[in-house]
Write a protein that holds these residues in place. Structure first.
Motif, PDB file in Angstrom:
ATOM      1  N   ASP A   9       0.929  -1.206   0.167  1.00 29.48           N
ATOM      2  CA  ASP A   9      -0.076  -0.073  -0.020  1.00 29.48           C
ATOM      3  C   ASP A   9       0.814   1.122   0.009  1.00 29.48           C
ATOM      4  N   GLU A  10       2.223   1.338   0.174  1.00 29.91           N
ATOM      5  CA  GLU A  10       2.862   2.496   0.234  1.00 29.91           C
ATOM      6  C   GLU A  10       3.626   2.754  -1.399  1.00 29.91           C
ATOM      7  N   SER A  11       3.262   3.466  -2.074  1.00 32.32           N
ATOM      8  CA  SER A  11       3.680   3.786  -3.290  1.00 32.32           C
ATOM      9  C   SER A  11       5.085   4.022  -3.573  1.00 32.32           C
ATOM     10  N   LEU A  12       5.750   4.702  -2.625  1.00 36.32           N
ATOM     11  CA  LEU A  12       7.083   4.638  -2.610  1.00 36.32           C
ATOM     12  C   LEU A  12       8.096   3.519  -2.368  1.00 36.32           C
ATOM     13  N   LEU A  13       7.445   2.509  -1.596  1.00 33.16           N
ATOM     14  CA  LEU A  13       8.085   1.228  -1.564  1.00 33.16           C
ATOM     15  C   LEU A  13       8.055   0.566  -2.827  1.00 33.16           C
ATOM     16  N   ARG A  14       6.663   0.583  -3.537  1.00 37.41           N
ATOM     17  CA  ARG A  14       6.481  -0.099  -4.690  1.00 37.41           C
ATOM     18  C   ARG A  14       7.566   0.386  -5.579  1.00 37.41           C
ATOM     19  N   MET A  15       7.606   1.705  -5.687  1.00 37.47           N
ATOM     20  CA  MET A  15       8.645   2.470  -6.593  1.00 37.47           C
ATOM     21  C   MET A  15      10.165   1.942  -6.494  1.00 37.47           C
ATOM     22  N   ALA A  16      10.371   1.957  -5.189  1.00 38.76           N
ATOM     23  CA  ALA A  16      11.738   1.296  -4.876  1.00 38.76           C
ATOM     24  C   ALA A  16      11.934  -0.159  -5.319  1.00 38.76           C
ATOM     25  N   PHE A  17      11.012  -0.964  -5.081  1.00 38.72           N
ATOM     26  CA  PHE A  17      10.973  -2.118  -5.433  1.00 38.72           C
ATOM     27  C   PHE A  17      11.344  -2.380  -6.936  1.00 38.72           C
ATOM     28  N   ARG A  18      10.476  -1.510  -7.723  1.00 42.33           N
ATOM     29  CA  ARG A  18      10.630  -1.554  -9.129  1.00 42.33           C
ATOM     30  C   ARG A  18      11.952  -1.143  -9.753  1.00 42.33           C
ATOM     31  N   MET A  19      12.449  -0.197  -8.944  1.00 43.54           N
ATOM     32  CA  MET A  19      14.211   0.165  -9.340  1.00 43.54           C
ATOM     33  C   MET A  19      14.931  -0.842  -9.370  1.00 43.54           C
ATOM     34  N   VAL A  20      14.755  -1.717  -7.970  1.00 43.47           N
ATOM     35  CA  VAL A  20      15.631  -2.865  -7.847  1.00 43.47           C
ATOM     36  C   VAL A  20      15.349  -3.860  -8.802  1.00 43.47           C
ATOM     37  N   PHE A  21      14.201  -4.347  -9.133  1.00 46.45           N
ATOM     38  CA  PHE A  21      14.089  -5.507  -9.920  1.00 46.45           C
ATOM     39  C   PHE A  21      14.150  -5.171 -11.298  1.00 46.45           C
ATOM     40  N   ASP A  22      13.974  -3.959 -11.716  1.00 47.94           N
ATOM     41  CA  ASP A  22      14.144  -3.584 -13.046  1.00 47.94           C
ATOM     42  C   ASP A  22      15.702  -3.560 -13.491  1.00 47.94           C
ATOM     43  N   ALA A  23      16.522  -3.485 -12.478  1.00 49.52           N
ATOM     44  CA  ALA A  23      17.977  -3.391 -13.010  1.00 49.52           C
ATOM     45  C   ALA A  23      18.504  -4.778 -12.823  1.00 49.52           C
ATOM     46  N   GLU A  24      17.752  -5.822 -12.465  1.00 48.48           N
ATOM     47  CA  GLU A  24      18.297  -7.124 -12.684  1.00 48.48           C
ATOM     48  C   GLU A  24      17.926  -7.443 -14.159  1.00 48.48           C
ATOM     49  N   PRO A  25      18.840  -8.327 -14.809  1.00 47.72           N
ATOM     50  CA  PRO A  25      18.735  -8.710 -16.164  1.00 47.72           C
ATOM     51  C   PRO A  25      17.464  -9.931 -16.149  1.00 47.72           C
ATOM     52  N   MET A  27      14.798 -10.123 -14.200  1.00 48.84           N
ATOM     53  CA  MET A  27      13.262  -9.606 -13.668  1.00 48.84           C
ATOM     54  C   MET A  27      12.867  -8.395 -14.097  1.00 48.84           C
ATOM     55  N   GLU A  28      11.251  -8.327 -14.064  1.00 47.10           N
ATOM     56  CA  GLU A  28      10.650  -7.395 -14.630  1.00 47.10           C
ATOM     57  C   GLU A  28       9.332  -7.390 -13.878  1.00 47.10           C
ATOM     58  N   VAL A  29       9.025  -6.052 -13.553  1.00 45.10           N
ATOM     59  CA  VAL A  29       7.669  -5.919 -12.729  1.00 45.10           C
ATOM     60  C   VAL A  29       6.494  -5.919 -13.618  1.00 45.10           C
ATOM     61  N   ALA A  30       5.530  -6.844 -13.683  1.00 44.13           N
ATOM     62  CA  ALA A  30       4.308  -6.924 -14.578  1.00 44.13           C
ATOM     63  C   ALA A  30       3.381  -6.058 -13.895  1.00 44.13           C
ATOM     64  N   GLY A  31       3.180  -5.903 -12.765  1.00 44.50           N
ATOM     65  CA  GLY A  31       1.995  -5.020 -12.472  1.00 44.50           C
ATOM     66  C   GLY A  31       2.217  -4.587 -10.766  1.00 44.50           C
ATOM     67  N   GLU A  32       1.408  -3.788 -10.698  1.00 45.10           N
ATOM     68  CA  GLU A  32       1.595  -3.237  -8.928  1.00 45.10           C
ATOM     69  C   GLU A  32       0.134  -3.249  -8.355  1.00 45.10           C
ATOM     70  N   ALA A  33       0.190  -3.486  -7.025  1.00 50.76           N
ATOM     71  CA  ALA A  33      -1.422  -3.384  -6.458  1.00 50.76           C
ATOM     72  C   ALA A  33      -1.229  -2.743  -4.926  1.00 50.76           C
ATOM     73  N   ALA A  34      -2.196  -1.992  -4.647  1.00 49.73           N
ATOM     74  CA  ALA A  34      -2.100  -1.291  -3.241  1.00 49.73           C
ATOM     75  C   ALA A  34      -2.959  -1.779  -2.203  1.00 49.73           C
ATOM     76  N   ASP A  35      -3.830  -2.923  -2.690  1.00 45.70           N
ATOM     77  CA  ASP A  35      -4.602  -3.542  -1.775  1.00 45.70           C
ATOM     78  C   ASP A  35      -4.836  -5.181  -2.234  1.00 45.70           C
ATOM     79  N   GLY A  36      -5.099  -5.905  -1.148  1.00 40.78           N
ATOM     80  CA  GLY A  36      -5.167  -7.223  -1.651  1.00 40.78           C
ATOM     81  C   GLY A  36      -6.143  -7.916  -2.426  1.00 40.78           C
ATOM     82  N   GLU A  37      -7.095  -6.979  -2.629  1.00 38.82           N
ATOM     83  CA  GLU A  37      -8.177  -7.501  -3.563  1.00 38.82           C
ATOM     84  C   GLU A  37      -7.660  -7.429  -4.935  1.00 38.82           C
ATOM     85  N   ARG A  38      -6.904  -6.080  -5.100  1.00 33.04           N
ATOM     86  CA  ARG A  38      -6.269  -5.794  -6.408  1.00 33.04           C
ATOM     87  C   ARG A  38      -5.425  -6.862  -6.530  1.00 33.04           C
TER      88      ARG A  38
END
Length: 224
Positions: A9-25, A27-38
């Motif tokens: 639910d923390e957008s800044l944390l999702r952004m940080a995760f995306r930066m880390v994962f996108d730097a890996e050859p 891995m890629e972030v296919a989607g993000e969700a801010a709650d469990g239902e999503r």
């Protein structure tokens, strides 16, 4: 390429995760969700290779979302992440079917290694840690006896032995030594156990063994 779904639910944390994962050859972030239902919805739609799941989110929490993803999207294993490094959350995550449990303050290399392990079909939580959690909370497990007997009856005697040893937290090499088998033979038996019981990894093997009554909680150590 390991496709990831990040649920937090923390957008800044999702952004940080995306930066880390996108730097890996690999891995890629296919989607993000801010709650469990999503998260549960996107897991069905995107079919990610790994779902990174926060525990505390508004609306549906991460534990219930994990339970739904395991039920509806079994090919998308869930790695639970939380700032609350407590056994209660680990227990709830494992019971819900998570493939692993890590605190959010884990080192980046630990997180990346856990993701790769989960994507490869392994558990991101060691059997010994899993057993420590279940030793504490096993009294809460009360499975129906009929289910217990039926599932264990699918195993051969040797598969039953391997299951019991793995559930006690032993590695393949340790199981091989205990049962006087080749390590490759242990791996073969364990693979058959997973298939016959419909389990995904060693962490689920430990949960099943405790729920089925095959392994009992250790007695409390005597007081000093």
């Amino acid at each position: 390429m390991i496709r990831l779904l990040v649920a937090d639910d923390e957008s800044l944390l999702r952004m940080a995760f995306r930066m880390v994962f996108d730097a890996e050859p690999d891995m890629e972030v296919a989607g993000e969700a801010a709650d469990g239902e999503r998260a549960a919805l996107l897991a069905r739609r995107l079919r990610p290779d790994v779902v990174l799941m926060d525990v505390r989110m508004p609306g549906m929490d991460g534990i219930e979302a994990t339970r739904r993803i395991v039920r509806d999207s079994p090919r998308s294993p869930v790695l639970v992440l939380t700032t609350f490094d407590l056994d209660e959350y680990a227990f709830a995550a494992l019971k819900a079917g998570a493939a692993g449990f890590l605190p959010k303050n884990a080192r980046p290399e630990e997180l990346l290694s856990a993701i790769r392990a989960v994507a490869a079909g392994e558990a991101a939580l060691s059997p010994r840690v899993t057993r420590r959690v279940l030793e504490r909370f096993a009294p809460q497990m009360t499975p129906p006896p009929a289910l217990r007997d039926d599932r264990l009856a699918r195993l051969t005697a040797r598969e039953h032995d391997v299951l019991a040893q793995v559930a006690r937290g032993l590695s393949n090499a340790e199981v091989a030594a205990a049962l006087r088998l080749a390590e490759a033979t242990v791996k073969t038996h364990l693979s058959r156990v997973l298939v016959k019981l419909g389990l995904r990894d060693r962490a689920q093997v430990v949960v099943f063994a405790y729920e089925s009554g095959l392994v009992r909680p250790a007695a409390d150590p005597p007081e000093a």
